[in-house]
Design a protein around this motif. Structure first.
Motif, PDB file in Angstrom:
ATOM      1  N   ARG A   1       0.263   7.776  -5.874  1.00 29.06           N
ATOM      2  CA  ARG A   1      -0.901   8.688  -5.863  1.00 29.06           C
ATOM      3  C   ARG A   1      -0.481  10.075  -5.402  1.00 29.06           C
ATOM      4  O   ARG A   1      -0.941  11.083  -5.934  1.00 29.06           O
ATOM      5  N   GLY A   2       0.412  10.149  -4.411  1.00 26.18           N
ATOM      6  CA  GLY A   2       0.896  11.434  -3.923  1.00 26.18           C
ATOM      7  C   GLY A   2       1.660  12.202  -4.988  1.00 26.18           C
ATOM      8  O   GLY A   2       1.485  13.415  -5.138  1.00 26.18           O
TER       9      GLY A   2
ATOM     10  N   ASP B   1      -1.573   2.440 -10.222  1.00 26.63           N
ATOM     11  CA  ASP B   1      -1.594   1.172  -9.490  1.00 26.63           C
ATOM     12  C   ASP B   1      -0.708   0.132 -10.158  1.00 26.63           C
ATOM     13  O   ASP B   1       0.031  -0.590  -9.485  1.00 26.63           O
TER      14      ASP B   1
ATOM     15  N   HIS C   1       1.741   2.311  -3.540  1.00 22.44           N
ATOM     16  CA  HIS C   1       0.570   2.888  -4.196  1.00 22.44           C
ATOM     17  C   HIS C   1       0.301   4.299  -3.676  1.00 22.44           C
ATOM     18  O   HIS C   1      -0.011   5.200  -4.457  1.00 22.44           O
ATOM     19  N   ALA C   2       0.477   4.493  -2.372  1.00 25.60           N
ATOM     20  CA  ALA C   2       0.258   5.819  -1.786  1.00 25.60           C
ATOM     21  C   ALA C   2       1.274   6.828  -2.306  1.00 25.60           C
ATOM     22  O   ALA C   2       0.929   7.980  -2.589  1.00 25.60           O
TER      23      ALA C   2
ATOM     24  N   GLU D   1       0.828  -1.211   0.000  1.00 23.98           N
ATOM     25  CA  GLU D   1       0.000   0.000   0.000  1.00 23.98           C
ATOM     26  C   GLU D   1       0.861   1.260   0.000  1.00 23.98           C
ATOM     27  O   GLU D   1       0.467   2.274  -0.561  1.00 23.98           O
ATOM     28  N   GLN D   2       2.037   1.189   0.598  1.00 22.21           N
ATOM     29  CA  GLN D   2       2.907   2.365   0.644  1.00 22.21           C
ATOM     30  C   GLN D   2       3.333   2.790  -0.755  1.00 22.21           C
ATOM     31  O   GLN D   2       3.358   3.980  -1.063  1.00 22.21           O
TER      32      GLN D   2
END
Length: 86
Positions: free
Chosen positions: A9-10, A25, A5-6, A2-3
């Motif tokens: 997105r950031g 993704d 992906h975060a 998840e990191q």
């Protein structure tokens, strides 16, 4: 997982990258796969210099971002990759 992906997105929200949610993704997943298994790949290629293999892996991960970066950021990334390879 998840990191990664975060982070992607950031970078997109910050305007550094241009990509759809699906592209972000997929790129994040590819980064995780390459970074997780790069040394196995290097061993399969019979690479002898571990430090060079690590540098090559870092460059490979950075280049996964290149297609999504704006021009200025892509130029900066290219400068960084040259520093790893020189």
């Amino acid at each position: 997982a998840e990191q990664a992906h975060a982070v992607m997105r950031g970078l997109s929200r910050a305007g550094v990258m241009r990509a759809s949610a699906a592209e972000l993704d997929a790129a994040a997943t590819n980064i995780l796969v390459v970074s997780t298994f790069w040394m196995n790949y290097a061993a399969a290629r019979c690479d002898k210099d571990e430090q060079a293999s690590i540098r090559d892996g870092i460059v490979q991960v950075m280049m996964l971002l290149a297609p999504f970066l704006r021009d200025a950021e892509r130029l900066h990334l290219n400068t960084l990759t040259r520093a790893y390879l020189d």
